[in-house]
Design a protein around this motif. Structure first.
Motif: not given
Ligand code: AMP
Length: 443
Positions: A119, A134, A157, A159, A169, A171, A200-203, A207, A288, A297-298
């Motif tokens: 990541k 983010a 957030v 990770k 991940v 939150i 990571e900054e929470r945004i 999605e 997002m 986000i990923e």
């Molecule tokens: P990921 O495995 O990276 O997809 O993260 C799982 C879930 O975490 C995502 O589908 C988002 O709902 C949430 N998430 C990941 N990164 C962020 C972020 N920077 N800000 C807010 N929510 C996040």
């Protein structure tokens, strides 16, 4: 699909296709691939209890870690195209190995898979390419994490850097919780995958997932999708691998898609090229839609599950040509995918207790289900000696329907789910709530 793909003379033999993986994703890929008349056989390694219900499909027992045995089997079966499902094999370099042995492979090499298996690398990649995402901090120690967390004025957030089966991940609701999450990752909760932590900054925002089939230089987009990660209705409860999905996502209007292409997709492909990464496979963009525009986000280096099961029924029989073109580096980029005028939805039936502990081995009973525009893709099942279908995973079945609108899709999915049973079966009743009239009236 467009004339471009139909008239191309560049296809070689496509009789025997191999799919690596054992989930609903791989079964849905097999189902879409077997539709093509040129395809005689679709082999799955290892597949699951539902794979051989699919036309032309056969499961193969072979240890893919035993490279000699694996290669011998592929040569014996005269495999024309290999499609690799799970990220772990891509991160391990399976695609590179097979390409070196002259197989056509759909799936990136280890260099491209890094978009998913690191990541922090993906964040730096986006920074290099000025792709909106983010803000982030990469930390290697608890001390560093502490400094960032307690001095930050924004919500974060947490990770794990590496692969963590979708569980890496967090939150958090407070700084202490945030620190606790970083601590558990750095202390080895995910083994080496947690040697580095990304803060990571929470945004905020809805999605959506976008998939680009890529041949190294060119790409085409599949229909968008939205999935439901949370276990419980109203999108509450723990994160799961995915409890359901729908496609296409109406949220992604034509205008938005143009913006996402310009700001995110094209710069991603350009940056891969700049870094000399010959990416032949699918790039999953987890996006997002924030107030200031779409942000990544990923990235995933493979099809999402259950998005794949949802999208595959919208593909026509030429889908396999797209995979082959990607593997050979000869996409035109102008191929159009005929997604008909139907929309698609998927509901996942899980074992009681998932995503935590659950039991397996319960008999699955499937009654009188629809046969038209309706599919059951097994996600976690096995067969016993008598050929009875048993639960064998947290996510057990993917129930997929297509119809003219999402109300009809989900009415049909839930009607059919009443015909399906196993001990402890659980599913959400509100999958697709964003696009179903029943729920929009409630809101
Ligand atoms: P990921 O495995 O990276 O997809 O993260 C799982 C879930 O975490 C995502 O589908 C988002 O709902 C949430 N998430 C990941 N990164 C962020 C972020 N920077 N800000 C807010 N929510 C996040």
């Amino acid at each position: 699909m467009s004339n471009n793909s139909k008239s191309s003379k560049k296809f070689t033999r496509l009789e025997n296709i191999l799919i690596i993986g054992n989930g609903g994703r791989e079964n849905s890929l097999a189902w879409a691939i077997q539709k093509n008349k040129l395809v005689k056989k679709v082999y799955l390694i290892p597949g699951n209890g539902g794979s051989e219900r699919i036309n032309k499909c056969e499961r193969i027992k072979v240890d893919i870690n035993n490279k000699n045995e694996f290669l011998e089997k592929l040569n014996f079966l005269k495999i024309d195209l290999v499609v690799i499902g799970p990220e772990i094999h891509l991160a391990d370099g399976l695609a590179d190995f097979l390409r070196e042995k002259n197989f056509k492979v759909f799936g990136p090499g280890k260099d491209g898979a890094r978009l998913e298996y690191s990541k922090s690398w993906a964040k730096e990649f986006m920074q290099d390419a000025k792709i909106p995402t983010a803000n982030f901090w990469k930390v290697n120690s608890l001390e560093e994490a502490k400094k960032v967390i307690y001095s930050s004025s924004i919500s974060l957030v947490v990770k794990a850097d590496g692969l963590a089966s979708g569980k890496g991940v967090f939150i958090p609701d407070s700084k202490d919780e945030c620190y606790g999450a970083a601590e558990s990752i750095l202390n080895g909760k995910f083994g080496n995958s947690g040697n580095v932590v990304v803060l990571e900054e929470r945004i905020q925002g809805p999605e959506v997932s976008v998939f680009a089939l890529c041949d190294g230089k060119k790409y085409i987009l599949l229909p968008s999708a939205q999935d439901h990660k949370r276990l419980n209705e109203k999108d509450k409860g723990p994160n799961t691998g995915g409890m359901g999905a729908y496609s296409p996502a109406p949220l992604l209007t034509e205008d938005y898609l143009i913006r996402i292409t310009k700001e995110i997709i094209a710069p991603t492909i350009n940056e891969l090229n700049k870094k000399n990464i010959d990416y032949k496979g699918v790039i999953y963009f987890g996006l997002m839609i924030t107030e200031s525009g779409p942000k990544v986000i990923e990235y995933n280096c493979r099809f999402g599950d259950p998005e794949c099961q949802t999208i595959m029924p919208l593909m026509d029989q030429d889908f396999v040509f797209l995979l082959e073109k990607c593997s050979m580096g000869n996409l035109t980029g102008n191929e159009k995918i005929d997604t008909s005028d139907l929309v698609s939805g998927c509901v996942i039936a899980t074992s009681q207790g998932y995503p935590h502990e659950y039991k397996t081995g319960y008999t699955i009973k499937i009654g009188n289900v629809d046969s038209n525009n309706f599919q059951i893709f097994d996600s976690g099942t096995s067969l016993n000696k008598n050929g009875e279908l048993l639960t064998d995973g947290g996510r057990v079945l993917s129930i997929v329907c297509q119809d003219k609108n999402f109300d009809m899709v989900f009415d049909k999915a839930y009607k059919n789910l009443k015909e399906i049973n196993f001990d402890g079966i659980y599913y959400r009743n509100d999958i697709g709530h964003q696009v179903r009239r029943k729920f929009s009236k409630e809101n």
